[in-house]
Scaffold this active site. Structure first.
Site, PDB file in Angstrom:
ATOM      1  N   HIS A 226       0.779  -6.112  16.136  1.00  0.00           N
ATOM      2  CA  HIS A 226       0.875  -6.318  14.685  1.00  0.00           C
ATOM      3  C   HIS A 226       1.724  -7.551  14.379  1.00  0.00           C
ATOM      4  O   HIS A 226       2.467  -8.026  15.241  1.00  0.00           O
ATOM      5  CB  HIS A 226       1.505  -5.098  13.995  1.00  0.00           C
ATOM      6  CG  HIS A 226       0.558  -3.963  13.782  1.00  0.00           C
ATOM      7  ND1 HIS A 226       0.358  -2.977  14.717  1.00  0.00           N
ATOM      8  CD2 HIS A 226      -0.265  -3.662  12.736  1.00  0.00           C
ATOM      9  CE1 HIS A 226      -0.538  -2.109  14.270  1.00  0.00           C
ATOM     10  NE2 HIS A 226      -0.942  -2.505  13.066  1.00  0.00           N
TER      11      HIS A 226
ATOM     12  N   LYS B  13       6.188  -6.124  10.714  1.00  0.00           N
ATOM     13  CA  LYS B  13       5.996  -4.669  10.769  1.00  0.00           C
ATOM     14  C   LYS B  13       7.278  -3.988  11.241  1.00  0.00           C
ATOM     15  O   LYS B  13       7.913  -4.421  12.192  1.00  0.00           O
ATOM     16  CB  LYS B  13       4.823  -4.313  11.693  1.00  0.00           C
ATOM     17  CG  LYS B  13       4.516  -2.824  11.662  1.00  0.00           C
ATOM     18  CD  LYS B  13       3.166  -2.495  12.256  1.00  0.00           C
ATOM     19  CE  LYS B  13       2.873  -1.007  12.233  1.00  0.00           C
ATOM     20  NZ  LYS B  13       2.825  -0.428  10.887  1.00  0.00           N
TER      21      LYS B  13
HETATM   22  P1  NAD Z   1       5.284  -4.613   2.684  1.00  0.00           P
HETATM   23  O1  NAD Z   1       6.683  -4.608   3.206  1.00  0.00           O
HETATM   24  O2  NAD Z   1       4.575  -5.923   2.479  1.00  0.00           O
HETATM   25  O3  NAD Z   1       5.215  -3.823   1.277  1.00  0.00           O
HETATM   26  C1  NAD Z   1       5.930  -2.661   1.003  1.00  0.00           C
HETATM   27  C2  NAD Z   1       6.223  -2.651  -0.503  1.00  0.00           C
HETATM   28  O4  NAD Z   1       6.828  -1.383  -0.841  1.00  0.00           O
HETATM   29  C3  NAD Z   1       7.195  -3.759  -0.917  1.00  0.00           C
HETATM   30  O5  NAD Z   1       6.741  -4.355  -2.120  1.00  0.00           O
HETATM   31  C4  NAD Z   1       8.506  -2.984  -1.145  1.00  0.00           C
HETATM   32  O6  NAD Z   1       9.353  -3.609  -2.113  1.00  0.00           O
HETATM   33  C5  NAD Z   1       7.953  -1.665  -1.673  1.00  0.00           C
HETATM   34  N1  NAD Z   1       8.920  -0.575  -1.574  1.00  0.00           N
HETATM   35  C6  NAD Z   1       9.928  -0.397  -0.679  1.00  0.00           C
HETATM   36  N2  NAD Z   1      10.618   0.723  -0.969  1.00  0.00           N
HETATM   37  C7  NAD Z   1      10.025   1.263  -2.060  1.00  0.00           C
HETATM   38  C8  NAD Z   1      10.286   2.415  -2.836  1.00  0.00           C
HETATM   39  N3  NAD Z   1      11.305   3.253  -2.549  1.00  0.00           N
HETATM   40  N4  NAD Z   1       9.460   2.683  -3.904  1.00  0.00           N
HETATM   41  C9  NAD Z   1       8.435   1.858  -4.210  1.00  0.00           C
HETATM   42  N5  NAD Z   1       8.169   0.727  -3.517  1.00  0.00           N
HETATM   43  C10 NAD Z   1       8.937   0.446  -2.451  1.00  0.00           C
HETATM   44  O7  NAD Z   1       4.462  -3.679   3.686  1.00  0.00           O
HETATM   45  P2  NAD Z   1       2.866  -3.553   3.825  1.00  0.00           P
HETATM   46  O8  NAD Z   1       2.407  -4.424   4.919  1.00  0.00           O
HETATM   47  O9  NAD Z   1       2.239  -3.631   2.470  1.00  0.00           O
HETATM   48  O10 NAD Z   1       2.770  -2.051   4.367  1.00  0.00           O
HETATM   49  C11 NAD Z   1       3.244  -0.956   3.601  1.00  0.00           C
HETATM   50  C12 NAD Z   1       3.090   0.310   4.424  1.00  0.00           C
HETATM   51  O11 NAD Z   1       1.688   0.556   4.647  1.00  0.00           O
HETATM   52  C13 NAD Z   1       3.727   0.218   5.814  1.00  0.00           C
HETATM   53  O12 NAD Z   1       4.256   1.494   6.141  1.00  0.00           O
HETATM   54  C14 NAD Z   1       2.554  -0.127   6.713  1.00  0.00           C
HETATM   55  O13 NAD Z   1       2.743   0.268   8.052  1.00  0.00           O
HETATM   56  C15 NAD Z   1       1.464   0.676   6.045  1.00  0.00           C
HETATM   57  N6  NAD Z   1       0.090   0.228   6.311  1.00  0.00           N
HETATM   58  C16 NAD Z   1      -0.847   1.200   6.363  1.00  0.00           C
HETATM   59  C17 NAD Z   1      -2.179   0.869   6.531  1.00  0.00           C
HETATM   60  C18 NAD Z   1      -3.218   1.957   6.513  1.00  0.00           C
HETATM   61  O14 NAD Z   1      -4.410   1.684   6.731  1.00  0.00           O
HETATM   62  N7  NAD Z   1      -2.828   3.200   6.219  1.00  0.00           N
HETATM   63  C19 NAD Z   1      -2.561  -0.476   6.669  1.00  0.00           C
HETATM   64  C20 NAD Z   1      -1.581  -1.453   6.600  1.00  0.00           C
HETATM   65  C21 NAD Z   1      -0.249  -1.090   6.412  1.00  0.00           C
END
Ligand code: NAD
Length: 268
Positions: free
Chosen positions: A154, A158
């Site tokens: 990744h 991450k």
């Molecule tokens: P990122 O860090 O770019 O975004 C996370 C967002 O959540 C940020 O804007 C952050 O400010 C916000 N955030 C943090 N704490 C928060 C809270 N308490 N309340 C509300 N918002 C909050 O990360 P990303 O790449 O967008 O990934 C987010 C999550 O999704 C990660 O856990 C990642 O592993 C997961 N993910 C899952 C899939 C899937 O298919 N299920 C795919 C990609 C990523």
């Protein structure tokens, strides 16, 4: 479909916003990010590089749920319990794509699922939904002297490792072999020594802008079977999450998984 997105300004939040605008029948009635984030008050569409959509980023999920049909949460593991509780008390279904979840989330999800539909998926893509089935099938079919190793890569930002998808693949392999999935015996190759028989090994690569690569290897004497998925565009997770949200918004309370949303043709 009236959606509240949590983690609105993150990589996935913005990918979901763009995919939703492309799909056309999604209205964001709330866009939640963490308290203190610089994006609070900004328009969600503009953050996604699109024309304004009139939905501004706020920080209070409970206050945004009044008009919602479903919540999509791709934020942080520390927020999951609170998000589940808010959705359960407002009677709004929730799709959780966040990974790296704590062990106590499962019990909380079971309790919430008595009141609302809950879907937790470490990977919402069509391809990984299929890969999970293929891995289950391979683990069931091959003799147990084929060692199982899972390698994932990744991007450098991450936070959790191994990825939620790698763990889901390990769980699928365990279920195919009819053995209990034991995250406590995860092997990261850091401990040295000879490979324990029957263990599922995990190796992790972090760097650059890799969206997500997973390979499950079944390593036998004189041959090996490799099952792989490579994501090249976050839009696959975004479209899958929106599809899951649409599905969930019409379901009865309970636990659901991507396999319920994406009906695969029989591969057995
Ligand atoms: P990122 O860090 O770019 O975004 C996370 C967002 O959540 C940020 O804007 C952050 O400010 C916000 N955030 C943090 N704490 C928060 C809270 N308490 N309340 C509300 N918002 C909050 O990360 P990303 O790449 O967008 O990934 C987010 C999550 O999704 C990660 O856990 C990642 O592993 C997961 N993910 C899952 C899939 C899937 O298919 N299920 C795919 C990609 C990523």
């Amino acid at each position: 479909m009236r959606v509240v997105i949590v983690g609105a300004s993150g990589r996935m939040g913005l990918a979901i916003t763009r995919a939703a605008v492309e799909m056309g029948d999604v209205m964001f009635v709330g866009a939640i990010d963490r308290a203190g984030a610089s994006v609070v008050g900004r328009d969600l569409g503009e953050l996604a590089g699109l024309p304004a959509i009139g939905t501004r980023v706020t920080t209070d999920l409970a206050a945004a749920l009044g008009d919602a049909e479903v919540v999509i949460d791709f934020s942080a593991a520390s927020a999951t319990l609170g998000n589940l509780a808010a959705c359960a008390s407002a009677g709004v279904p929730i799709v959780i794509g966040t990974t790296g979840l704590d062990a106590d989330v499962d019990g909380a999800a079971e309790r919430a699922a008595l009141q609302i539909p809950v879907l937790i998926a470490a990977n919402t893509s069509l391809g990984v939904t299929l890969l999970l089935e293929l891995v289950r099938q391979a683990a069931r079919s091959l003799p147990t002297d084929f060692d199982i190793e899972i390698v994932e890569a990744h991007h450098r930002h991450k936070r959790d490792a191994p990825s939620g998808t790698a763990l889901a693949l390990g769980r699928a392999a365990s279920s195919g072999r009819d053995v209990e999935f034991q995250p406590s015996v995860l092997r990261h190759h850091a401990d040295g020594g000879v490979r324990p028989a029957g263990a599922i090994g995990y190796a992790v690569v972090r760097g650059g802008d890799v969206v997500g690569d997973h390979t499950v290897s079944f390593l036998g004497a004189g041959e090996r079977v490799l099952l792989s998925h490579q994501a090249t565009d976050r839009a696959i997770f975004a479209r899958g999450a929106l599809r899951a949200a649409k599905f969930l918004s019409t379901q009865a309370p309970g636990r659901y998984e991507m396999g319920d949303v994406i009906r695969l043709k029989s591969i057995v």
